[in-house]
Design an enzyme around this catalytic site. Structure first.
Site, short mmCIF file in Angstrom:
data_model
loop_
_atom_site.label_atom_id
_atom_site.label_comp_id
_atom_site.label_asym_id
_atom_site.label_seq_id
_atom_site.Cartn_x
_atom_site.Cartn_y
_atom_site.Cartn_z
CG HIS A 49 8.96 -3.87 -7.99
ND1 HIS A 49 9.10 -2.54 -8.32
CD2 HIS A 49 8.17 -3.89 -6.88
CE1 HIS A 49 8.43 -1.80 -7.46
NE2 HIS A 49 7.86 -2.59 -6.57
CG HIS A 95 3.12 2.96 -7.65
ND1 HIS A 95 1.75 2.99 -7.68
CD2 HIS A 95 3.44 1.68 -7.33
CE1 HIS A 95 1.26 1.80 -7.37
NE2 HIS A 95 2.27 0.99 -7.16
#
EC number: 6.3.5.3
Length: 736
Positions: A49, A95
């Site tokens: 990420h 998300h």
């Protein structure tokens, strides 16, 4: 006295998402066993990420420069110049994992995080968009996830005070265990007042701003870099909790200290929280950072250094402050009721030093944490080529009018009004075109300019042929912006894929990026920001490859724009672009014929550019009274949407004898637009299009209250509207 730190074991290392070779790299780098806090810091900074370790090598090939690009990838958001010392700041980010576990909070904090990325750069947010991918409607969790995510997106944006003006919502069984929530934010700033993350100067105070730190969001970035499994529900505590009202205060305070020239560098605390923001500021500025965690404002007692460094509590910023501005900056933040604490200083050492309770908890080389994380060139294989579906080999299971009514009531093609009516899409008073059209249009205050905004991708195309699917995602964003009269300027991307350790998944990413890159070059739309979300799998089942494309275009004069609604009776309907009846991967083939197969339609980028320039010229000249691009569902679905929107019917010519009727009406050939023109302008327009070599066919005339194809049953526009509008509210009410 602080509790003893756990012993570093292979199990602890694995639980932090670090592979054995990566841990060995840490040992080689620092020459000793890391502390528990250091292990957490490496885990946060070296995960997928934050480090982009699987994708970075391929992202380097994307086009990122143009004369109007002020800031490309690498900062909190991209920035483009729109003239008059005005700049547009924008980015899209995912998300996904948190939104599956806790849909409301996952979605709210996704919106909050992307808004911070934009106002960290010195911009005031003016619009949000989103791209939402859910599982099969029949899956027992889908309705709950849709409800929670939509409420979360609306709850945060509405409370913060930014309009949510557009997006996509899709359903497919491949998202059953891994939904996608991609949020995009757009802001306006002065071109000469853009704020960056790179620290400068030794001994400069590092200031913590915003809300207090708690234990929410612990390990969120690491969770976002791993596959889901059956135990994923237990990860609920790792989902952050958002407070849009605190974020609104943070926005106003940040913009005020920026206006007072207090800021050297600023970074929001997003993924990996204090760790990532501090490391990035130091590494980008070629400086070291010393942090004293005793000064960090906390809202929970007994927090350890590990917890404070990895917390992803929301509505927080880190700033390098001009020392002489300390008192003034603190007064501003106190006025807004927010925390302001000096938690460290920049150093010349290029070390990242973290102290807590008088003890050093971490002492690491800062560049290796940030800029020099592991970089992988993972094995990848191309997706197999699928056969072309020939229209004459596909039997029509029902008449064309019945097929149209069925398609308008399918989950993917039905109206998403139920979704966007829960968002405040007009707050601020600058929304000129609302959701439901090709692109949103938002007015730039104090002048005639407008921004055209869209989010696009067709995942089934990307699954069937990643290269063509990547091209098509950019081309559709280009068409949507063009269809409202905008000139496409730049894009942000959000690349959602499965496990990159599987060569076929890595092949999808590589193929999509190749297509995206070629399309961006051909259509003069550089990529200025973006996000990569990998490991979108549950129990080994990956999502459809979903490279969401967020497009931004400019209207020099927002009064010279177009909408898709039919405007008047008796106008000629023109089809621009060639129609061959391409049924492969079409919604018609899937939802009417029950066949999800075949090669997707190819994208001719030169034609896309030529057709787009012509359509934009017609809008600006005032000859196009309505415009709609053709995409999912093909020609007849687009015509129905124009009729429904304008509450005016149309009489349509039968398809050419050389074509297969259902393929003519429902094929998804690319590079096409529907345009209506007044009869007085028709001959001039046709002559102009012929002179520039753009294919154009008059296929009918607007008028009446039905959509009537020569030789077929007429359908009342009211019936079309009912089919289009009712599926989603009925589904959410549990009626279907």
């Amino acid at each position: 006295m602080s509790a003893p730190e756990p012993k570093i074991t292979p199990e602890l290392i694995a639980s932090h998402g670090l592979k054995p070779d990566e841990y060995q790299r840490i040992l080689d780098l620092i020459g000793r066993e890391p502390t528990f806090t250091e292990l957490g810091i490496f885990s946060a900074m070296w995960n997928e990420h934050c480090s982009y370790k699987s994708s970075r090598i391929h992202l380097k090939g994307l086009p990122t420069k143009a004369p109007w690009v002020l800031q490309g990838p690498g900062e909190n958001a991209g920035v483009i110049d729109i003239g008059d010392n005005q700049a547009v700041v924008f980015k899209m980010e995912s998300h996904n994992h948190p939104s599956y576990i806790e849909p409301y909070q996952g979605a709210t904090t996704g919106v909050g995080g992307i808004l911070r990325d934009v106002f960290t750069m010195g911009a005031r947010p003016i619009a949000c968009l989103n791209a939402l991918s859910f599982g099969d409607p029949s899956h027992p969790k889908t309705r709950h996830l849709v409800s929670g995510v939509v409420a979360g997106v609306g709850g945060y944006g509405n409370s913060f005070g930014v309009p949510t003006v557009g997006g996509q919502t899709r359903f497919h069984t491949r998202y059953d265990g891994n939904i996608l929530v991609n949020a995009m934010a757009v802001g306006l700033a002065d071109s000469d007042k853009i704020f960056l993350a790179a620290a400068s100067g030794v001994g400069m105070p590092i200031v913590y701003l915003g809300s207090k730190t708690g234990r929410d969001g612990m390990g969120g970035a690491t969770m976002a870099s791993a596959e889901f499994d059956e135990g994923s529900e237990e990860k609920r505590p790792t989902v952050q909790v958002g407070d849009p009202f605190a974020e609104k205060l943070l926005l106003e305070a940040c913009l005020e200290i920026m206006a007072k020239d207090c800021v050297i560098a600023i970074q929001d605390m997003g993924a990996a929280g204090l760790t990532c923001s501090a490391v990035e500021m130091g590494a980008k500025g070629d400086l070291g950072v010393d942090l004293d965690l005793d000064a960090v404002p906390t809202r929970e007692t007994g927090m350890t250094a590990y917890e404070m460094m990895l917390s992803e509590s929301q509505e927080r910023m880190l700033m390098v402050l001009k020392p002489e501005k300390e008192k003034e900056a603190e007064e501003i933040f106190r006025k807004w009721g927010l925390d302001f604490a000096i938690v460290g200083y920049t150093t010349p050492t290029k070390r990242f030093v973290v102290k807590h309770g008088g003890a050093v908890k971490a002492d690491l080389p800062i560049k290796e944490l940030g800029d020099e994380a592991p970089l992988y060139d993972r094995p990848h294989v191309p997706s197999p080529k699928l056969p072309v579906i020939h229209a004459r080999e596909v039997n029509a299971p029902m008449p064309v009018p019945e097929a149209l009514e069925k398609l308008l009531a399918t989950p993917d093609l039905c109206s998403k009004r139920w979704v966007w009516e829960q968002y405040d899409h007009v707050i601020g008073g600058n929304t000129l075109q609302r959701p439901g059209g090709d692109a949103a249009v938002v007015r730039v205050e104090d002048g005639p300019k407008g921004l055209a905004l869209t989010v696009d991708v067709t995942p089934r195309y990307c699954e069937a042929d990643p290269y063509e699917g990547g091209k098509q995602a950019v081309a559709e964003a280009y068409r949507n912006i063009t269809a409202v009269g905008g000139k496409p300027l730049a894009i942000t991307d959000n690349l959602n894929f499965g496990n990159p350790e599987r060569p076929e998944i890595m092949g999808q990413l590589v193929g999509c990026l190749k297509g995206i890159s070629e399309a961006c070059i051909a259509l003069d739309s550089p990529i200025v920001s973006g996000n990569v979300s990998l490991y979108n799998e549950t129990s080994g089942r990956g999502i459809l490859p979903t490279p969401s494309i967020g497009g931004v275009g400019l209207l020099d004069d927002f009064t010279k724009s177009a909408t898709l609604a039919f405007k008047a009776e008796g106008e000629a309907i023109l089809l621009i672009g060639e129609t061959h009846g391409w049924l492969g991967q079409s919604v018609y083939l899937r939802d009417v014929c029950g066949r999800e197969e075949g090669a997707p339609p190819p994208v001719d980028l030169a034609c896309e550019k030529r057709h787009g320039d012509v359509v934009r010229g017609m809008i600006h000249a005032g000859t196009a009274t309505a415009v709609h691009d053709l995409s999912d569902g093909g020609l007849l679905v687009a015509l129905a949407e124009m009729a429904i929107s304008g509450n005016i019917g149309a009489s349509l010519d039968a398809p050419p004898d050389s074509t297969v009727a259902h393929a003519w009406w429902f094929g998804e050939d690319q590079g096409r637009y529907l345009v209506t023109v007044k009869e007085d302008d028709l001959l001039t327009v046709l002559s102009k299009l012929k002179s520039v070599g753009v294919p154009c066919t008059q296929i009918g005339t607007t008028g009446g209250h039905t959509l009537k194809i020569d030789g077929e049953r007429a359908i009342d526009v009211k019936a079309l509207r009912h089919a289009h509008e009712h599926w989603l509210p009925d589904y959410m009410a549990g009626k279907n």
